[in-house]
Scaffold this active site. Structure first.
Site, PDB file in Angstrom:
ATOM      1  N   SER A 222       0.842  -1.190   0.000  1.00 47.63           N
ATOM      2  CA  SER A 222       0.000   0.000   0.000  1.00 47.63           C
ATOM      3  C   SER A 222       0.886   1.251   0.000  1.00 47.63           C
ATOM      4  CB  SER A 222      -0.954  -0.040   1.194  1.00 47.63           C
ATOM      5  OG  SER A 222      -1.965   0.936   1.068  1.00 47.63           O
TER       6      SER A 222
ATOM      7  N   ASP B 253      -9.014  -5.644  -5.066  1.00 46.13           N
ATOM      8  CA  ASP B 253      -8.621  -4.493  -4.244  1.00 46.13           C
ATOM      9  C   ASP B 253      -9.408  -3.250  -4.673  1.00 46.13           C
ATOM     10  OD1 ASP B 253      -7.349  -2.534  -2.773  1.00 46.13           O
ATOM     11  OD2 ASP B 253      -5.334  -3.004  -3.487  1.00 46.13           O
TER      12      ASP B 253
ATOM     13  N   HIS C 256      -7.311  -5.769  -0.643  1.00 45.89           N
ATOM     14  CA  HIS C 256      -6.103  -4.975  -0.437  1.00 45.89           C
ATOM     15  C   HIS C 256      -5.067  -5.674   0.449  1.00 45.89           C
ATOM     16  CE1 HIS C 256      -3.805  -1.320  -0.642  1.00 45.89           C
ATOM     17  NE2 HIS C 256      -3.858  -1.120   0.657  1.00 45.89           N
TER      18      HIS C 256
END
Length: 772
Positions: free
Chosen positions: A625, A716, A748
């Protein structure tokens, strides 16, 4: 076909040479041993009616790789205390598997146990009420009443009332009727019955709450009578409110029939809420739908002084969640993320507040909110840095009725705190000399059952007790508790025994550029390595957390322990902007992503090299991320520094992400700073898109030469898969060695057991390949 002809087929399958194939096999065996270690998800302790000892119940989970799920089971123990502050746990011989159990919620007295089983299709939700020796009640609640009960630890809320006759809970609101079509066109009779001669249309699109909430529309409030099995939806709640975290108000004359819950308003688009504490929310009170009012009963007073069905208890503050009543019922305590809401940062320093509960059966409209613990802007070295937590025990109180026990982040550790809600005093009661992380599991009267772990130690149960028996002048001692829960193999013990860790303070490189005192203070990194040797340092993996307003803590991580055990040192960097270091340090990052955070990581690496902890020619980097954002920035901005990189669902192009993510406001706040809240629009201008691009790793792609592995979740919603795909394809186009794995059913976090396993196995093999 001989063996020599068979081997190339394996190479085609894995995309590896024979040496790497051996790495896959050996590392898979090792990773399996780490994967098998269990986790404690929750714990409950029930005091004996005779006052002698207590019973503990631990909810445990373990990955089941073959089924690609997590096994859930219960293990019980009898707690006995003896003279000289000794304590013993007599464990049950075997755990009991809780197949298909979505939630386990004991009643306040401990005499009943609710088990919720959510369906995987259109079947009814099952609710079971268990007594001490048998199943007492079982209810099947059809989808026409409500969908699955929320178990997400955010909207999630299940609460027994005080006589244990009713249960309030949060579940998915029934789906609206969809249009029906047949061979003649539209069918006016929209029956729910299946008919092979017709089909259901989609109907109008309705926003959900983003990442991890795909297929969910709206959490709503329900109450079930456990004698009759009747379920009632709570009426009178605005359709714009999503409901969560319900609790019953205290039992007292005339006021036993109210519930308090958190409401999130969504008049327009619902922005992603997972990990996003910057979504405005408030506490509301409402009557129990089964309540029959008495003639002399008083009600809440609204603006007009007339009784109202729904009451907003926290109108003067932008955020209020995790409500808890004081034991005497006089106060309603709650946590607030007003710093996050007001600044736009998705996570920030919390504050703790209280309001008076009903006085004489009435609650005034303009309720006074008292600050118990304010937002800490900048703490002195070694002092309390502020509250950072998002969960709280259902009953967090010691016997004095005013001391709350909770877990919070303190720098790079989690610690256990005692908070006096009358005077606001905060005490760190887990050992202050410990660099490990501590987390409370449950209270045993005025004693604490907790778990402690570190990057080099599997979790260990701890039992805390008051040394001087006086809460107001508390001094706490901690005992080790022998437990079968965190059992690991001898090989894992040996490997972990060869490791050590420390928390390193890293000076800010350019103090003159810091706008606040808090942002100029040292940040931290956790350094994990093998115990001292005479030869060169091991290859170094720089580990970067996401967020960016999250934190890496000094607790046991299976994936990090696995990488350490492969012969790597780890530098786990908590750059400025991380939680746990005060609000000024956190708020220094928005508007400076891609520069301040990148420079902090480079400063940390150089600091480790100068201390002789790292070989500058053997440095790799991994992050997910925003950690992937940093990793891809680093290999672009410092292309000669890294020998390999691994990224999981990385933010590579903010200009692409802003139009596809469930949190486009995040792109604005992190790129523009807090004023980005005012710039946020669903239709970015040319100038805004240009800024997003300039802040993104893709703007440095032309300099990248570091071999990089990409691990992407196809489902995601936070950083949709085209973000990583675009960057990986562009790297391949310019001839950089890349490996790309897309997990078709992952979101995610890429945390499904098989995906997590394959992800870190490939990272380990990739780093071994380039860091030999």
């Amino acid at each position: 076909m001989d063996v020599s002809q068979a081997d190339p087929l394996k190479e085609v399958t894995l995309g590896t040479d024979m040496a790497t194939e051996e790495d896959y096999a050996s590392q898979a065996r090792l990773l399996q041993e780490f994967t098998n270690i269990c986790n404690i998800d929750k714990a409950w302790i029930f005091r004996s009616e005779k006052g002698k000892g207590s019973q503990a119940m631990f909810s445990i989970s373990q990955p089941n790789l073959l089924a690609n799920k997590r096994r859930k089971f219960i293990l019980s123990a009898q707690i006995s205390t003896g003279s000289s502050n000794s304590v013993s746990f007599q464990w049950a011989q075997f755990p009991v598997e809780m197949a298909n159990a979505s939630l386990i919620v004991p009643s306040p007295s401990g005499s009943k146990l609710l088990i919720v089983k959510n369906p995987e299709n259109d079947s009814p939700v099952q609710m079971e009420i268990w007594g001490q020796s048998q199943l007492e009640k079982e209810f099947h609640i059809p989808q026409s009443v409500h969908g699955s009960v929320y178990t997400d630890k955010w909207f999630e809320g299940v609460s027994w009332n005080f006589d244990e006759s009713l249960i309030a809970y949060v579940a998915e609101e029934p789906a609206p009727t969809k249009p029906t079509f047949n061979s003649s066109g539209y069918k006016k009779d929209n029956s729910n019955e299946k008919d092979c001669g017709s089909w259901k249309g989609q109907g109008d699109f309705e926003e959900g709450w983003g990442e991890t909430y795909a297929g969910k529309r709206k959490p709503a409030l329900f109450v079930i009578d456990i004698q009759s099995g009747e379920v009632r939806a709570v009426q009178g709640i605005a359709s714009s409110l999503s409901i969560g975290q319900v609790i019953w108000a205290p039992s007292s004359v005339g006021t036993n029939q109210h519930m308090v819950f958190v409401g999130w308003s969504s008049d327009q688009r619902k922005l992603g809420i997972k990990y996003c504490y910057n979504r405005p929310c408030a506490l509301y009170a409402i009557k129990n739908p089964f309540h029959q009012p008495e003639a002399n009963e008083k009600d809440f007073k609204g603006d007009s002084g007339k009784g109202s069905t729904l009451y907003n208890l926290t109108q003067s503050i932008s955020s209020a969640f995790l409500p808890r009543f004081s034991p005497d019922g006089k106060y309603l305590l709650f946590l607030s993320a007003k710093s996050a809401v007001d600044s736009g940062a998705h996570g920030a320093t919390n504050s703790l507040h209280k309001i008076d509960w009903l006085a004489d059966g009435e609650l005034s409209l303009h309720q006074s909110i008292v600050d118990v613990i304010p937002v800490i802007m900048n703490a002195e070295e070694g002092c309390f840095p502020g509250l950072y937590f998002s969960s709280l025990l259902a009953n967090p109180w010691l016997s004095d009725g005013c001391t709350m026990i909770l877990t919070s982040i303190w720098g790079s550790c989690t610690v256990i705190l005692a908070v006096n809600v009358l005077n606001g005093n905060v005490s760190r009661i887990s050992p202050p000399e410990s660099n490990a992380s501590w987390e409370i599991l449950s209270l045993d009267g005025d004693n604490i059952v907790a778990v402690s772990s570190s990057p080099t130690d599997v979790p260990q149960l701890k039992y805390g007790y008051l040394s001087n028996k006086t809460i107001s002048t508390a001094s706490w001692s901690w005992l080790d508790i022998s437990s079968p829960i965190f059992k690991c193999s001898e090989k894992v013990k040996m490997l972990l025994g060869s490791l050590q860790f420390s928390i390193i303070k890293i000076p800010v490189k350019n103090v003159a550029a810091c706008a606040t005192k808090g942002s100029s203070k040292n940040f931290e990194a956790i350094f994990v390595s093998t115990k001292p040797k005479n030869d060169m340092p091991d290859p170094l993996i720089v580990v970067l957390h996401g967020g960016p307003h999250a934190v890496s803590i000094s607790s046991f991580s299976k994936s990090c322990a696995f990488l350490s055990s492969l012969g790597f040192s780890l530098l786990i960097v908590n750059y400025r902007g991380s939680l746990g270091f005060g609000e000024e340090a956190l708020q220094s990052l928005p508007g400076k992503v891609g520069s301040q955070d990148v420079n902090d990581v480079l400063t940390a690496i150089d600091h480790a090299i100068n201390l002789g902890l790292a070989n500058p020619s053997k440095i790799a980097v991994v992050g997910g991320s925003h950690g992937g954002f940093l990793a891809t920035h680093l290999i672009g901005q410092a292309p000669d520094k890294f020998i390999a990189a691994a990224v999981r669902n990385p933010v590579c192009n903010l200009a692409l992400m802003v139009g596809t993510t469930d949190i486009p406001d995040w792109c604005y706040v992190e790129s523009f700073g807090s004023e980005g809240k005012n710039h946020f629009t669903e239709a970015p201008s040319d100038e805004q898109l240009s800024l997003f691009y300039s802040k993104s790793p893709i703007s440095h792609l032309h300099k990248v030469k570091t071999p990089t592995i990409f691990l992407l979740g196809a489902q995601d919603l936070r950083v949709p898969v085209p973000n990583g795909l675009q960057y990986a394809r562009a790297l391949k186009e310019k001839g950089v060695d890349c490996k790309l794995i897309v997990f078709p059913h992952d979101v995610h976090g890429i945390d499904r057991p098989q995906s997590d396993f394959e992800s870190f196995l490939n990272i380990g093999v990739w780093f071994k390949k380039y860091c030999k």
